[in-house]
Scaffold this motif. Structure first.
Motif, PDB file in Angstrom:
ATOM      1  N   ASN A  35       0.822  -1.214   0.000  1.00  0.00           N
ATOM      2  CA  ASN A  35       0.000   0.000   0.000  1.00  0.00           C
ATOM      3  C   ASN A  35       0.856   1.264   0.000  1.00  0.00           C
ATOM      4  O   ASN A  35       0.571   2.239  -0.701  1.00  0.00           O
ATOM      5  CB  ASN A  35      -0.927   0.005   1.222  1.00  0.00           C
ATOM      6  CG  ASN A  35      -2.030  -1.023   1.102  1.00  0.00           C
ATOM      7  OD1 ASN A  35      -2.282  -1.556   0.026  1.00  0.00           O
ATOM      8  ND2 ASN A  35      -2.667  -1.332   2.212  1.00  0.00           N
ATOM      9  N   THR A  36       1.923   1.265   0.804  1.00  0.00           N
ATOM     10  CA  THR A  36       2.757   2.456   0.921  1.00  0.00           C
ATOM     11  C   THR A  36       3.541   2.732  -0.360  1.00  0.00           C
ATOM     12  O   THR A  36       3.688   3.882  -0.777  1.00  0.00           O
ATOM     13  CB  THR A  36       3.734   2.299   2.104  1.00  0.00           C
ATOM     14  OG1 THR A  36       2.994   1.972   3.274  1.00  0.00           O
ATOM     15  CG2 THR A  36       4.514   3.578   2.341  1.00  0.00           C
ATOM     16  N   LEU A  37       4.044   1.697  -0.996  1.00  0.00           N
ATOM     17  CA  LEU A  37       4.778   1.883  -2.252  1.00  0.00           C
ATOM     18  C   LEU A  37       3.870   2.417  -3.350  1.00  0.00           C
ATOM     19  O   LEU A  37       4.317   3.159  -4.240  1.00  0.00           O
ATOM     20  CB  LEU A  37       5.427   0.566  -2.684  1.00  0.00           C
ATOM     21  CG  LEU A  37       6.621   0.110  -1.846  1.00  0.00           C
ATOM     22  CD1 LEU A  37       7.146  -1.230  -2.346  1.00  0.00           C
ATOM     23  CD2 LEU A  37       7.726   1.156  -1.883  1.00  0.00           C
ATOM     24  N   ASN A  38       2.600   2.058  -3.300  1.00  0.00           N
ATOM     25  CA  ASN A  38       1.648   2.645  -4.251  1.00  0.00           C
ATOM     26  C   ASN A  38       1.577   4.158  -4.067  1.00  0.00           C
ATOM     27  O   ASN A  38       1.538   4.927  -5.040  1.00  0.00           O
ATOM     28  CB  ASN A  38       0.257   2.028  -4.048  1.00  0.00           C
ATOM     29  CG  ASN A  38       0.119   0.718  -4.796  1.00  0.00           C
ATOM     30  OD1 ASN A  38       0.902   0.411  -5.681  1.00  0.00           O
ATOM     31  ND2 ASN A  38      -0.870  -0.074  -4.422  1.00  0.00           N
ATOM     32  N   ASN A  39       1.555   4.594  -2.779  1.00  0.00           N
ATOM     33  CA  ASN A  39       1.528   6.033  -2.500  1.00  0.00           C
ATOM     34  C   ASN A  39       2.810   6.702  -2.995  1.00  0.00           C
ATOM     35  O   ASN A  39       2.783   7.795  -3.586  1.00  0.00           O
ATOM     36  CB  ASN A  39       1.379   6.274  -0.995  1.00  0.00           C
ATOM     37  CG  ASN A  39       0.089   5.694  -0.456  1.00  0.00           C
ATOM     38  OD1 ASN A  39      -0.846   5.436  -1.209  1.00  0.00           O
ATOM     39  ND2 ASN A  39       0.043   5.485   0.851  1.00  0.00           N
ATOM     40  N   LEU A  40       3.925   6.049  -2.761  1.00  0.00           N
ATOM     41  CA  LEU A  40       5.212   6.595  -3.174  1.00  0.00           C
ATOM     42  C   LEU A  40       5.295   6.725  -4.698  1.00  0.00           C
ATOM     43  O   LEU A  40       5.792   7.721  -5.237  1.00  0.00           O
ATOM     44  CB  LEU A  40       6.337   5.685  -2.656  1.00  0.00           C
ATOM     45  CG  LEU A  40       7.771   6.177  -2.826  1.00  0.00           C
ATOM     46  CD1 LEU A  40       7.992   7.451  -2.041  1.00  0.00           C
ATOM     47  CD2 LEU A  40       8.740   5.105  -2.393  1.00  0.00           C
ATOM     48  N   TYR A  41       4.804   5.744  -5.399  1.00  0.00           N
ATOM     49  CA  TYR A  41       4.820   5.773  -6.856  1.00  0.00           C
ATOM     50  C   TYR A  41       3.959   6.920  -7.394  1.00  0.00           C
ATOM     51  O   TYR A  41       4.352   7.623  -8.336  1.00  0.00           O
ATOM     52  CB  TYR A  41       4.305   4.443  -7.395  1.00  0.00           C
ATOM     53  CG  TYR A  41       4.131   4.422  -8.899  1.00  0.00           C
ATOM     54  CD1 TYR A  41       5.235   4.330  -9.744  1.00  0.00           C
ATOM     55  CD2 TYR A  41       2.865   4.507  -9.469  1.00  0.00           C
ATOM     56  CE1 TYR A  41       5.088   4.328 -11.116  1.00  0.00           C
ATOM     57  CE2 TYR A  41       2.700   4.507 -10.845  1.00  0.00           C
ATOM     58  CZ  TYR A  41       3.815   4.423 -11.667  1.00  0.00           C
ATOM     59  OH  TYR A  41       3.661   4.425 -13.026  1.00  0.00           O
ATOM     60  N   GLY A  42       2.790   7.118  -6.753  1.00  0.00           N
ATOM     61  CA  GLY A  42       1.914   8.197  -7.211  1.00  0.00           C
ATOM     62  C   GLY A  42       2.567   9.561  -7.109  1.00  0.00           C
ATOM     63  O   GLY A  42       2.457  10.386  -8.024  1.00  0.00           O
TER      64      GLY A  42
END
Length: 328
Positions: free
Chosen positions: A149-156
């Protein structure tokens, strides 16, 4: 773990308690001039028989060699009885068969009780190891779930080339440090778990900016209390993941922790779309990306049996989770 389980795992306490009561019983049965010495020697014989049975004979029953185990057990009981017979005969000028038969009966009971106690303790220890293995598996599943979930935020944010990316990466570093190193124990200081939640919510604030009203309220003195790690974060993750938009009001996430004595009251609520149900979304995802919620329920049943209350409620615009834990 119950007090009975703790006692069953404490070998020293078991042995001291059992042999103490046996000593009292033998002092009432044996009638000799030097009663204390005779009882002491009898207990030495009994102890040798019990420990030899538990260490050398009992394993035959677990190896599907029951016949050999019974044969060795009978021989051990027979020879131990002979030793008691000669001890009583030479320590008492007037040999009494009734005293011998009483002692032999006590011997049989001691052997049976020793075997039952050993088997019960081994069973509890085996279940405890199985529970620890299951908890390790559940925690191993939780950490990748959070990381995904956190890496998704980072990618965005990286796609948008946001100036807030460095701050987010620092928060992520703190979060990963906690999840990788501080969660190895079954219980961690509650203050650390709160810091973890604060970092995660701060990370979400950076990602969502002013689109969502986010609040985190604390009540109580969080000093010496401990809690199982990574429990509350799953509900907070789900609140942000399934956050809905409403035309009537701004989206919001409200998280609170209230410590009242030994009871911790955790609450997490979030707005949702009028046309969709967060409960339905969570249930649909439990076989896949929603594995975190399923696992936290399992961990609650293992770590806080009969010491927790989990309530999930919803209405047209709000989804709320309340968890009450008895930390004592």
């Amino acid at each position: 773990m119950t007090k009975f389980d703790t006692l069953m795992e404490n070998k020293l306490a078991q042995n001291v308690l059992v042999w103490f009561f046996l000593f009292i019983i033998l002092m009432g049965i044996v009638v000799t001039d030097d009663k204390f010495t005779t009882v002491f020697l009898i207990m030495c014989i009994f102890a040798a028989a019990v420990y030899i049975n538990n260490l050398l004979i009992l394993p035959y029953f677990s190896k599907s060699k029951t016949l050999f185990g019974l044969l060795f057990l009978l021989n051990s009981t027979f020879f131990t009885g002979i030793m008691v017979y000669f001890l009583i005969k030479y320590s008492n000028q007037l040999f009494e068969w009734l005293v011998f038969l009483n002692l032999y009966g006590v011997l049989v009971l001691v052997l049976v009780f020793g075997i039952a106690l050993k088997m019960s303790r081994d069973s509890i220890q085996r279940k405890h190891k199985e529970r620890e293995a299951e908890l390790m598996l559940l925690k191993a599943q939780l950490n990748p779930h959070f990381l995904f979930n956190t890496l998704n935020n980072l990618y965005g944010l990286s796609v948008l080339k946001s100036d807030k990316l460095p701050d987010l990466m620092l928060k992520l570093s703190d979060l990963l440090r906690y999840s990788l190193y501080d969660t190895k124990e079954s219980f961690v200081p509650l203050a650390k778990e709160i810091t973890y939640l604060e970092n995660y919510i701060a990370l979400e604030k950076i990602r969502l900016e002013d689109q969502v009203t986010i609040s985190f309220d604390l009540k109580g003195a969080f000093t010496t209390e401990k809690i199982a790690p990574m429990l509350c974060i799953i509900f907070v993750e789900n609140a942000f993941k399934h956050l809905g938009n409403s035309d009537k009001s701004q989206s919001k996430v409200v998280v609170s922790l209230d410590l009242r004595g030994d009871k911790l009251i955790f609450s997490c609520e979030n707005s949702k779309d009028d046309l969709f149900s967060n409960a339905e979304l969570i249930l649909e995802n439990e076989d896949g990306s929603g594995i975190g919620l399923k696992n936290v329920k399992k961990r609650l049943s293992l770590l806080y049996p009969e010491k927790h209350t989990l309530t999930i409620s919803k209405n047209l615009t709000l989804f709320k989770v309340q968890l009450i834990l008895d930390l004592n």
